[in-house]
Design a protein around this motif. Structure first.
Motif, mmCIF file in Angstrom:
data_model
loop_
_atom_site.group_PDB
_atom_site.id
_atom_site.type_symbol
_atom_site.label_atom_id
_atom_site.label_comp_id
_atom_site.label_asym_id
_atom_site.label_seq_id
_atom_site.Cartn_x
_atom_site.Cartn_y
_atom_site.Cartn_z
ATOM 1 N N LYS A 254 3.768 9.826 -2.362
ATOM 2 C CA LYS A 254 2.592 10.585 -1.919
ATOM 3 C C LYS A 254 2.926 11.876 -1.167
ATOM 4 O O LYS A 254 2.172 12.300 -0.300
ATOM 5 N N ARG B 60 1.603 -11.664 -2.077
ATOM 6 C CA ARG B 60 0.344 -10.909 -2.024
ATOM 7 C C ARG B 60 -0.515 -11.227 -3.242
ATOM 8 O O ARG B 60 -0.028 -11.186 -4.385
ATOM 9 N N LYS C 63 6.627 3.544 -12.594
ATOM 10 C CA LYS C 63 7.044 4.893 -13.024
ATOM 11 C C LYS C 63 8.522 4.913 -13.403
ATOM 12 O O LYS C 63 8.910 5.547 -14.387
ATOM 13 N N ASP D 200 2.723 14.587 -2.440
ATOM 14 C CA ASP D 200 1.674 15.513 -2.890
ATOM 15 C C ASP D 200 0.422 15.409 -2.029
ATOM 16 O O ASP D 200 -0.395 16.314 -1.997
ATOM 17 N N GLY E 158 7.713 10.581 -4.889
ATOM 18 C CA GLY E 158 6.488 10.474 -5.677
ATOM 19 C C GLY E 158 5.635 11.704 -5.440
ATOM 20 O O GLY E 158 5.322 12.047 -4.302
ATOM 21 N N LEU E 159 5.282 12.382 -6.533
ATOM 22 C CA LEU E 159 4.518 13.630 -6.402
ATOM 23 C C LEU E 159 3.186 13.556 -7.122
ATOM 24 O O LEU E 159 2.629 14.561 -7.537
ATOM 25 N N GLY E 160 2.677 12.320 -7.303
ATOM 26 C CA GLY E 160 1.395 12.164 -7.974
ATOM 27 C C GLY E 160 1.230 10.741 -8.471
ATOM 28 O O GLY E 160 2.115 9.916 -8.288
ATOM 29 N N GLU E 161 0.065 10.447 -9.092
ATOM 30 C CA GLU E 161 -0.233 9.074 -9.467
ATOM 31 C C GLU E 161 0.133 8.732 -10.907
ATOM 32 O O GLU E 161 0.063 7.569 -11.307
ATOM 33 N N GLN F 176 -0.758 -6.820 -10.982
ATOM 34 C CA GLN F 176 -0.656 -5.361 -10.867
ATOM 35 C C GLN F 176 0.637 -4.856 -11.508
ATOM 36 O O GLN F 176 0.658 -3.828 -12.183
ATOM 37 N N GLY G 135 0.777 -1.231 0.000
ATOM 38 C CA GLY G 135 0.000 0.000 0.000
ATOM 39 C C GLY G 135 0.810 1.284 0.000
ATOM 40 O O GLY G 135 0.251 2.367 -0.138
ATOM 41 N N VAL G 136 2.124 1.166 0.140
ATOM 42 C CA VAL G 136 2.947 2.385 0.207
ATOM 43 C C VAL G 136 3.184 3.004 -1.165
ATOM 44 O O VAL G 136 3.591 4.163 -1.271
ATOM 45 N N GLY G 137 2.922 2.211 -2.228
ATOM 46 C CA GLY G 137 3.160 2.730 -3.581
ATOM 47 C C GLY G 137 4.368 2.082 -4.241
ATOM 48 O O GLY G 137 4.982 2.660 -5.145
ATOM 49 N N LYS G 138 4.672 0.879 -3.835
ATOM 50 C CA LYS G 138 5.854 0.177 -4.360
ATOM 51 C C LYS G 138 5.682 -0.164 -5.849
ATOM 52 O O LYS G 138 6.528 0.177 -6.659
ATOM 53 N N THR G 139 4.562 -0.813 -6.170
ATOM 54 C CA THR G 139 4.338 -1.203 -7.567
ATOM 55 C C THR G 139 4.286 0.030 -8.469
ATOM 56 O O THR G 139 4.884 0.049 -9.548
ATOM 57 N N THR G 140 3.571 1.032 -8.005
ATOM 58 C CA THR G 140 3.456 2.269 -8.775
ATOM 59 C C THR G 140 4.835 2.881 -9.036
ATOM 60 O O THR G 140 5.136 3.307 -10.151
HETATM 61 P P1 GDP Z 1 1.910 -1.162 -3.242
HETATM 62 O O1 GDP Z 1 0.922 -2.025 -2.523
HETATM 63 O O2 GDP Z 1 2.996 -0.691 -2.341
HETATM 64 O O3 GDP Z 1 2.448 -1.778 -4.478
HETATM 65 O O4 GDP Z 1 1.121 0.162 -3.615
HETATM 66 P P2 GDP Z 1 0.557 0.676 -5.013
HETATM 67 O O5 GDP Z 1 1.687 0.910 -5.957
HETATM 68 O O6 GDP Z 1 -0.523 -0.205 -5.456
HETATM 69 O O7 GDP Z 1 -0.016 2.113 -4.600
HETATM 70 C C1 GDP Z 1 -1.055 2.286 -3.672
HETATM 71 C C2 GDP Z 1 -1.847 3.555 -4.015
HETATM 72 O O8 GDP Z 1 -1.038 4.703 -3.839
HETATM 73 C C3 GDP Z 1 -2.320 3.605 -5.454
HETATM 74 O O9 GDP Z 1 -3.638 4.078 -5.475
HETATM 75 C C4 GDP Z 1 -1.384 4.611 -6.126
HETATM 76 O O10 GDP Z 1 -1.980 5.290 -7.191
HETATM 77 C C5 GDP Z 1 -1.079 5.542 -4.977
HETATM 78 N N1 GDP Z 1 0.214 6.254 -5.140
HETATM 79 C C6 GDP Z 1 1.436 5.716 -5.313
HETATM 80 N N2 GDP Z 1 2.389 6.675 -5.379
HETATM 81 C C7 GDP Z 1 1.747 7.871 -5.267
HETATM 82 C C8 GDP Z 1 2.178 9.261 -5.243
HETATM 83 O O11 GDP Z 1 3.361 9.613 -5.331
HETATM 84 N N3 GDP Z 1 1.194 10.196 -5.068
HETATM 85 C C9 GDP Z 1 -0.126 9.858 -4.937
HETATM 86 N N4 GDP Z 1 -1.007 10.848 -4.796
HETATM 87 N N5 GDP Z 1 -0.550 8.577 -4.945
HETATM 88 C C10 GDP Z 1 0.361 7.596 -5.112
#
Ligand code: GDP
Length: 302
Positions: A255, A141, A120, A257, A280-283, A147, A111-116
């Protein structure tokens, strides 16, 4: 300016509080410093960092003979920039020479944004003309592999994977063989982020690292811990826990942002002694940036 946009929540709350603090030609006294401390702490700058900063500001006020709060204000940003600039050089990703494979391992809880962030970064390297591969090492997971594949499609990057539940080290073995035979420039590796069982986590990461370094002796070249800036002290304790499980070479702070507490960059740098390398400054695909101290401080104050 991406940093300015991305940090607008922090800046608005911080600048607002500072305006209130320094208004009406306020003189500098103990009360002033106490209120200043409160503001800095509520931006998640970190208690120790704030104490250090405030001590330095008291010294500066004395030696420069600054009497009014308004005149001390620019000194605050000067000092914060100084603190961060000491480490500017380490903020760069450790990339190998051209023609050699760079392996980057990502760790962090769900949930921290690892995959995203992996997606990127894959996109960015691809834009730079690099040959990129991703390894779906989070076999634990549910949905993690799929994903990562979605991001692979978005970025136009191949994902090396096995079935859910398979041994992450076996995925890494496949991935690094594939990277070698395809002469990839960069291999981005996802891992499972199970903090609940630190011994398992440690064993899994060590095994993954061993497999990678058997094939490429200098790999992994980075172990990046992904942290969610909106979680404040939680992020700090995750950093401590992962630091005990493996050697973390840098932080990806996501996140920024979405929080008014963007001061956490300073707390991480100063209190954990790990450089923040990416933010990370956005999605969107283009919303991951190399951390730059000057732009960061500029984004906070102006
Ligand atoms: P993972 O479980 O760590 O792999 O997390 P995800 O990559 O699935 O990200 C979880 C949520 O955080 C998603 O809804 C992403 O769009 C959001 N997210 C990730 N990075 C950022 C960021 O830099 N800014 C914002 N606003 N949202 C982010």
């Amino acid at each position: 300016d991406k940093f300015k946009d991305g940090l607008s929540k922090t800046r608005n709350s911080f600048v607002g509080a500072m305006n209130d603090l320094v208004k009406d030609f306020r003189e500098i006294d103990e009360d002033f410093f106490e209120e200043l401390e409160e503001i800095l702490i509520s931006a998640d700058i970190g208690v120790y960092t704030v104490m250090e900063l405030v001590e330095e500001l008291k010294d500066e006020a004395r030696t420069r003979n600054i009497l009014h709060a308004e005149d001390l204000r620019p000194v605050i940003s000067e000092k914060l920039a100084e603190m961060l600039q000491k480490s500017e050089q380490e903020s760069k990703l450790n990339m190998q020479e051209e023609g050699e494979l760079t392996v980057i391992l990502f760790v962090g809880v769900n949930g921290v944004g690892k995959t995203t962030s992996i997606g990127k970064l894959a996109h960015q390297f691809k834009q730079e003309g690099k040959n990129v591969l991703m390894a779906a090492g989070d076999t634990f997971r549910a949905g993690a592999i799929e994903q990562l594949e979605v991001w692979g499609q978005r970025a136009g990057v191949e994902v090396i994977k096995q079935q859910a539940g398979s041994d992450p080290a076996a995925v890494m073995y496949d991935a690094i063989q594939s990277a070698k035979s395809k002469k990839a420039d960069v291999l981005l590796c996802d891992t499972a982020g199970r903090l609940q069982n630190k011994v398992n986590l440690m064993n899994e990461l060590e095994k993954v690292k061993r497999v990678l370094s058997r094939e490429v002796p200098t790999a992994p070249h980075e172990v990046l811990l992904v942290l969610d800036a909106t979680t404040g002290q939680n992020a700090m304790s995750q950093a401590k826990a992962f630091g005990e499980a493996t050697k973390v070479s840098g932080i990806v702070l996501t996140k920024l942002d979405g929080t008014a507490k963007g001061g956490i960059v300073l707390a991480i740098r100063n209190e954990l002694n790990i450089p923040v390398k990416l933010v990370g400054l956005g999605e969107g695909l283009d919303d991951l940036h190399e951390f730059q101290a000057e732009q960061y401080v500029h984004g906070l104050f102006s």
